[in-house]
Design a protein around this motif. Structure first.
Motif, short mmCIF file in Angstrom:
data_model
loop_
_atom_site.label_atom_id
_atom_site.label_comp_id
_atom_site.label_asym_id
_atom_site.label_seq_id
_atom_site.Cartn_x
_atom_site.Cartn_y
_atom_site.Cartn_z
N GLU B 191 0.83 -1.20 0.00
CA GLU B 191 0.00 0.00 0.00
C GLU B 191 0.87 1.25 0.00
O GLU B 191 0.60 2.22 -0.70
CB GLU B 191 -0.92 -0.03 1.22
CG GLU B 191 -1.98 -1.10 1.10
CD GLU B 191 -2.81 -1.29 2.36
OE1 GLU B 191 -3.82 -1.99 2.30
OE2 GLU B 191 -2.42 -0.74 3.42
N SER B 192 1.94 1.20 0.79
CA SER B 192 2.85 2.33 0.84
C SER B 192 3.52 2.54 -0.54
O SER B 192 3.66 3.66 -1.01
CB SER B 192 3.91 2.08 1.91
OG SER B 192 4.77 3.18 2.01
N PHE B 193 3.88 1.43 -1.17
CA PHE B 193 4.49 1.49 -2.50
C PHE B 193 3.54 2.16 -3.49
O PHE B 193 3.94 3.01 -4.29
CB PHE B 193 4.78 0.05 -2.98
CG PHE B 193 6.23 -0.19 -3.31
CD1 PHE B 193 7.21 -0.04 -2.34
CD2 PHE B 193 6.62 -0.61 -4.57
CE1 PHE B 193 8.54 -0.28 -2.64
CE2 PHE B 193 7.94 -0.85 -4.88
CZ PHE B 193 8.90 -0.69 -3.91
N ARG B 194 2.27 1.78 -3.42
CA ARG B 194 1.29 2.34 -4.35
C ARG B 194 1.08 3.82 -4.09
O ARG B 194 0.97 4.61 -5.03
CB ARG B 194 -0.04 1.59 -4.23
CG ARG B 194 0.03 0.18 -4.80
CD ARG B 194 -1.34 -0.46 -4.83
NE ARG B 194 -1.26 -1.87 -5.17
CZ ARG B 194 -1.14 -2.33 -6.41
NH1 ARG B 194 -1.09 -1.50 -7.42
NH2 ARG B 194 -1.06 -3.63 -6.65
N LEU B 195 1.04 4.19 -2.80
CA LEU B 195 0.89 5.62 -2.48
C LEU B 195 2.12 6.41 -2.94
O LEU B 195 2.03 7.58 -3.27
CB LEU B 195 0.70 5.79 -0.97
CG LEU B 195 -0.72 5.55 -0.46
CD1 LEU B 195 -0.72 5.48 1.05
CD2 LEU B 195 -1.66 6.65 -0.91
N ASP B 196 3.26 5.74 -2.95
CA ASP B 196 4.49 6.41 -3.39
C ASP B 196 4.57 6.49 -4.92
O ASP B 196 5.54 7.01 -5.46
CB ASP B 196 5.72 5.67 -2.86
CG ASP B 196 6.06 6.09 -1.43
OD1 ASP B 196 5.52 7.10 -0.98
OD2 ASP B 196 6.86 5.40 -0.78
N GLY B 197 3.58 5.92 -5.59
CA GLY B 197 3.54 6.09 -7.04
C GLY B 197 3.85 4.85 -7.85
O GLY B 197 4.02 4.94 -9.07
N ALA B 198 3.94 3.68 -7.22
CA ALA B 198 4.30 2.48 -7.95
C ALA B 198 3.07 1.79 -8.52
O ALA B 198 2.01 1.78 -7.89
CB ALA B 198 5.04 1.52 -7.02
#
Lengths: 391, 296
Positions: B191-198
């Motif tokens: 989820e953090s990765f996705r929020l970071d733009g991944a």
């Protein structure tokens, strides 16, 4: 930078559980909003819906002017600090902080510069080459914050970021969070179950219960004018004492069990709605700090109780006592308390009330102790609906 | 020196029964464990050591050899093994087939395992169990259908065809193992990765796979070893000598009337080396085991 607006937001999970019900909330640009409530009240669901990690069942979420209901998390320009920090273990601190910038395909030298700046703000410049596993809890927390602020996002979400820290570090990091938020100045939504964090950090605090917003106001307003019994019991540590009481037909007195307390005209003036309750039952709320050991001055009445436990905290005494008045258990009494909350034995009487008095008074367990009170400091609630009696 | 005279802090004042220091400083309790461990090691390593010994024996005295260390060691067998019977060719073929099998299997299994671990889609569990059920079918039973299939696809006698079959046979177990590992990775990372733009592929490549390196190393080693040693399928699908893999090529050393035992054992030793190298490389990942400790 942008505001966050929630209009009628509802979340129903596939198993039918309604976590959030018709929530309306507006977080202005630069505002620090804290959502507080007991476990399972839906506060984390609110956060995750704003982040885009959960779909919303109904309603609208706006970031700035843009409706983001169907926008992917990466396109919302929102940074989030997770309760577990979620630092990527395979990356160094510098790589962790700079990851979002790498995803934006920012030039390498610019990433390095911004990572260094963020690290300097948070005092983590010396750990940039370390892996997250080599850091302590407080250090990890700072890195997680660094990862969020380096992006210069439109909005900032924090999901109980201090809950994994020990009590001392939590107090220290609380100040740090406030400082960083002030510096970056973006709309921030902070979720916690700890009402002390809520009161100390938030410009405004939204109290949530079973997915329904109870009250959203400044910390002082929540403390001074709780809108219902739940908020009254939730905000303040120790919690507000809530009793069933009767108002005399001529509004002259209040009966608390066998005790009668004279109602001042000030109390009636502050709560004009009380006029509808002549000869009826109400719930009266008295803050522990409004029960005093010394008499005279503005204290016009006395409540006598049997002392069950005295906790000497140095700067103050917490006196647990019981009266023959029936105590109202607020649904918020199961809340997880902050570090300053006193602990009662499991066998404690259901009629337990707490007074916070100045140290030095000779109070002993078993004593019949007279507490001075000023009825114009009381709060009154409807016994059926639990709603505050105001106008 | 002070260090030399410092009393042993860990030593109990009165040795407990069965735990006191014994021969070579080994505690009595551990001695029996050591004996069992050595015996088990000998069972495993004995044939390997014997093979190694025979590979250095001059060809004439091979079958009568009773000593482990040859009296007149020679490397002639190795020279002969490498230069005759196109052995080097078989070696390269095996290397191509095994490495390709590992890479293709890991790539496809990672994608499938990620979908099984993180996405909801119709008949997900049923499809997964069908994959697993295929593990219960003995490979030899599939030999004829596979032969016919390869024939139709014009992939008989082709290394690519062989790789396809090996990938197919390794996929179910690899998907099963990786799914379990992927599911154990906390969702907050993703989820953090996705929020970071991944995006999804970035999540898999830069997050899930790196965090699963111990599992990826284990399956890679298994797949490599299985593909390297595989004999019946290779024997059935490959006809021309230029496409032989090592196990088929080794069988070539056994002639109709004579067996060149010296070169045969030397070739066997050479054939073992890559598997050991792959094991040693993956051992590094088992031990370092990328920690997930950044989650509280």
């Amino acid at each position: 930078m942008a505001s966050i607006t929630l209009e009628g937001v509802t979340k129903v999970y596939p198993n039918g559980f309604e976590a959030v019900h018709g929530l309306d909330l507006h977080i202005s640009d630069g505002e620090f909003m804290v959502v507080v409530g007991p476990s399972g009240c839906g506060k984390t669901s609110v956060l995750r819906m704003i982040a885009g990690l959960e779909d919303i069942t109904a309603g609208t979420i706006r970031v700035g002017d843009q409706v983001v209901n169907d926008v992917a998390p990466r396109d919302r320009d929102i940074a989030m600090v997770f309760q577990s920090y979620a630092l990527y273990p395979q990356m160094t601190v510098a790589q962790n902080i700079g990851f979002a910038l790498r995803m934006k395909k920012m030039p390498k030298h610019e990433i390095e510069q911004r990572v260094k700046e963020a690290a300097a703000v948070l005092g983590i410049s010396d750990w940039l080459d370390r892996k997250p596993t080599q850091l302590s809890g407080g250090q990890r927390q700072r890195v997680a914050m660094g990862r969020a602020i380096v992006r210069e996002p439109s909005a900032f979400l924090m999901d109980e970021p201090l809950s994994n820290l020990d009590a001392k570090l939590r107090v220290q990091m609380r100040a740090e969070v406030a400082r960083v938020q002030k510096r970056i100045g973006v709309a921030t939504l902070y979720v916690t179950h700890d009402q002390i964090e809520a009161m100390t950090l938030g410009h405004r605090v939204a109290v949530l219960r079973d997915g329904v917003l109870q009250q959203c106001d400044t910390p002082q307003a929540l403390y001074d004018h709780p809108t219902n019994v739940f908020v009254a019991g939730f905000i303040g540590s120790p919690a507000m004492n809530l009793f069933e009481a009767g108002i005399s037909a001529e509004f002259g007195s209040l009966s608390l069990g066998s005790q009668r307390i004279a109602l001042s005209s000030d109390a009636i003036r502050r709560h004009p709605g009380l006029r509808r309750y002549g000869g009826k039952e109400v719930v009266v709320g008295i803050r522990p700090e409004d029960l005093h050991a010394s008499s005279g001055g503005s204290f016009t009445s006395v409540i006598t109780g049997e002392v069950e436990l005295v906790e000497a905290l140095g700067a103050e005494l917490l006196v647990h006592f019981s009266t023959d008045a029936r105590v109202v258990q607020s649904a918020s009494s199961e809340r997880t308390s902050g570090e300053e909350e006193p602990r009662m034995p499991a066998s404690g009487s259901t009629a337990d009330c707490v007074a916070r008095i100045e140290p030095g008074h000779p109070v002993r367990t078993g004593d019949q102790f007279k507490f001075s009170v000023s009825p114009d400091r009381f709060e009154f609630f409807d016994p059926t609906s639990g709603v505050a009696i105001l106008d | 020196m002070a260090l030399a005279t410092r009393p042993d802090q860990t030593k109990p004042a009165i040795p407990m029964k069965g735990t006191g220091p014994g021969l070579f400083g080994i505690r009595r309790r551990n001695r029996s464990r050591l004996v069992i461990a050595v015996l088990l090691s000998l069972v495993s390593l004995g044939p390997l050591l014997y093979m190694l010994s025979l590979s250095f024996q001059p060809n004439g005295g091979l079958l009568g050899a009773t000593v482990l260390i040859p009296t007149h060691p020679t490397v002639q067998n190795y020279v002969q093994a490498w230069t005759e019977n196109s052995f080097s060719r078989y070696f390269v073929n095996s290397l191509i087939v095994s490495v390709a099998t590992v890479v293709i299997t890991v790539v496809f299994a990672s994608l499938a395992a990620f979908a099984f671990a993180r996405y909801k889609f119709p008949l997900k569990e049923l499809i997964f169990y069908v994959f697993l059920a295929s593990l219960a079918v003995p490979n030899l039973l599939l030999l004829i259908p596979q032969f016919l299939l390869m024939d139709r696809l014009h992939l008989l006698d082709s290394l690519f065809g062989l790789v396809l079959l090996y990938v197919a046979s390794n996929l179910p177990f690899t998907i099963f193992l990786l799914r379990g590992f992927f599911e154990a990775i906390p969702r907050e990372y993703e989820e953090s990765f996705r929020l970071d733009g991944a995006g999804t592929l970035r999540v898999l490549v830069s997050l899930i796979v790196p965090l699963s390196l111990p599992a990826v190393a284990v399956v890679s080693m298994f797949i490599f070893s299985a593909a390297w040693d595989e004999f019946p399928v290779a024997l059935t699908m490959i006809n021309s000598g230029s496409h032989y893999t090592l196990p088929v090529g080794l069988a070539d050393f056994i002639g109709v009337h004579t067996v060149a035992w010296g070169p045969f054992f030397a070739a066997s030793v050479i054939a073992t080396v890559p598997v050991i190298v792959v094991f040693l490389i993956s051992l590094r990942w088992f031990r370092s085991g990328v920690s997930l400790g950044a989650i509280r």
